[in-house]
Design a protein around this motif. Structure first.
Motif, PDB file in Angstrom:
ATOM      1  N   GLU A  11      27.204   1.336   9.341  1.00 45.85           N
ATOM      2  CA  GLU A  11      28.651   1.503   9.220  1.00 45.85           C
ATOM      3  C   GLU A  11      28.974   1.423   7.731  1.00 45.85           C
ATOM      4  N   THR A  12      28.876   2.565   7.061  1.00 47.76           N
ATOM      5  CA  THR A  12      28.992   2.617   5.607  1.00 47.76           C
ATOM      6  C   THR A  12      30.325   2.070   5.119  1.00 47.76           C
ATOM      7  N   GLU A  13      31.428   2.480   5.734  1.00 48.07           N
ATOM      8  CA  GLU A  13      32.742   2.028   5.269  1.00 48.07           C
ATOM      9  C   GLU A  13      32.898   0.519   5.436  1.00 48.07           C
ATOM     10  N   LYS A  14      32.401  -0.016   6.530  1.00 50.01           N
ATOM     11  CA  LYS A  14      32.488  -1.458   6.770  1.00 50.01           C
ATOM     12  C   LYS A  14      31.606  -2.215   5.763  1.00 50.01           C
ATOM     13  N   THR A  15      30.424  -1.658   5.458  1.00 47.00           N
ATOM     14  CA  THR A  15      29.538  -2.273   4.468  1.00 47.00           C
ATOM     15  C   THR A  15      30.187  -2.245   3.093  1.00 47.00           C
TER      16      THR A  15
ATOM     17  N   MET B 141      29.380   5.248  13.264  1.00 43.41           N
ATOM     18  CA  MET B 141      28.144   4.808  12.669  1.00 43.41           C
ATOM     19  C   MET B 141      27.315   6.027  12.266  1.00 43.41           C
ATOM     20  N   THR B 142      26.687   5.926  11.119  1.00 48.75           N
ATOM     21  CA  THR B 142      25.875   7.016  10.593  1.00 48.75           C
ATOM     22  C   THR B 142      24.403   6.661  10.739  1.00 48.75           C
TER      23      THR B 142
ATOM     24  N   HIS C  85      21.256   2.544  11.937  1.00 48.70           N
ATOM     25  CA  HIS C  85      22.628   2.954  12.215  1.00 48.70           C
ATOM     26  C   HIS C  85      23.499   2.109  11.300  1.00 48.70           C
TER      27      HIS C  85
ATOM     28  N   CYS D 244      26.220  -3.636   7.396  1.00 47.12           N
ATOM     29  CA  CYS D 244      26.848  -3.588   8.718  1.00 47.12           C
ATOM     30  C   CYS D 244      26.207  -2.443   9.502  1.00 47.12           C
ATOM     31  N   GLY D 245      25.663  -2.765  10.652  1.00 44.05           N
ATOM     32  CA  GLY D 245      24.992  -1.770  11.473  1.00 44.05           C
ATOM     33  C   GLY D 245      23.805  -2.381  12.183  1.00 44.05           C
TER      34      GLY D 245
ATOM     35  N   HIS E 270      24.913  -6.611  12.182  1.00 45.01           N
ATOM     36  CA  HIS E 270      24.556  -6.468  10.774  1.00 45.01           C
ATOM     37  C   HIS E 270      23.103  -6.878  10.583  1.00 45.01           C
TER      38      HIS E 270
END
Length: 144
Positions: free
Chosen positions: A14-18, A1-2, A12, A84-85, A122
């Motif tokens: 989750e760029t790839e999941k988003t 998480m970024t 926070h 997502c995050g 999310h």
């Protein structure tokens, strides 16, 4: 998480999941309002695109989209995007982040169908923006 910091927000993400969420979102509405939004969103400025890239958003595919004709050949669009995050800091419904001509807000989850299958944390970011009507069809057609 970024961790992403935007004005008063700490998220926070989750760029790839988003990004995967938006890549899997293939059923696009073909009404004139939605078509115009997609066409106008191709012209969003660099600042708005940078904002969306930090969060993994596809600005062309909001989770929810509403359209309201306003004066001139313009439409006020509102809706939200699912991310997502988690929200670490930020006031919900404050409309406190302005990027270009967009107003963004953290919004309460409304149980939308596109996010029902998400199992991890999310949240949603609401938006409002006024865009030009760019389609050849007359704007009056969406007023009916």
């Amino acid at each position: 998480m970024t961790e992403v910091c935007l004005d008063e927000w700490v998220l926070h993400v989750e760029t790839e999941k988003t990004e995967a969420l938006y890549e899997s979102h293939n059923d696009v509405c073909e009404c004139l309002s939605c078509k115009n939004f997609r066409k106008a969103s191709l012209l969003f400025n660099e600042e708005v695109m940078h904002f969306s890239n930090k969060l993994g958003l596809d600005l062309h595919k909001p989770t929810l989209l509403n359209a309201f004709p306003v004066e001139g050949e313009q439409v006020m669009y509102s809706g939200h995007y699912t991310i997502c995050g988690e929200i670490i800091e930020g006031e919900v419904d404050a409309w406190d982040v302005i990027v270009g001509s967009h107003c963004f807000s953290l919004v309460e989850e409304d149980g939308n169908k596109s996010a029902e299958f998400l199992t991890g944390p999310h949240f949603q970011i609401g938006f409002e923006v006024v865009l030009q009507w760019l389609l050849p069809e007359p704007l009056e057609l969406i007023k009916k």
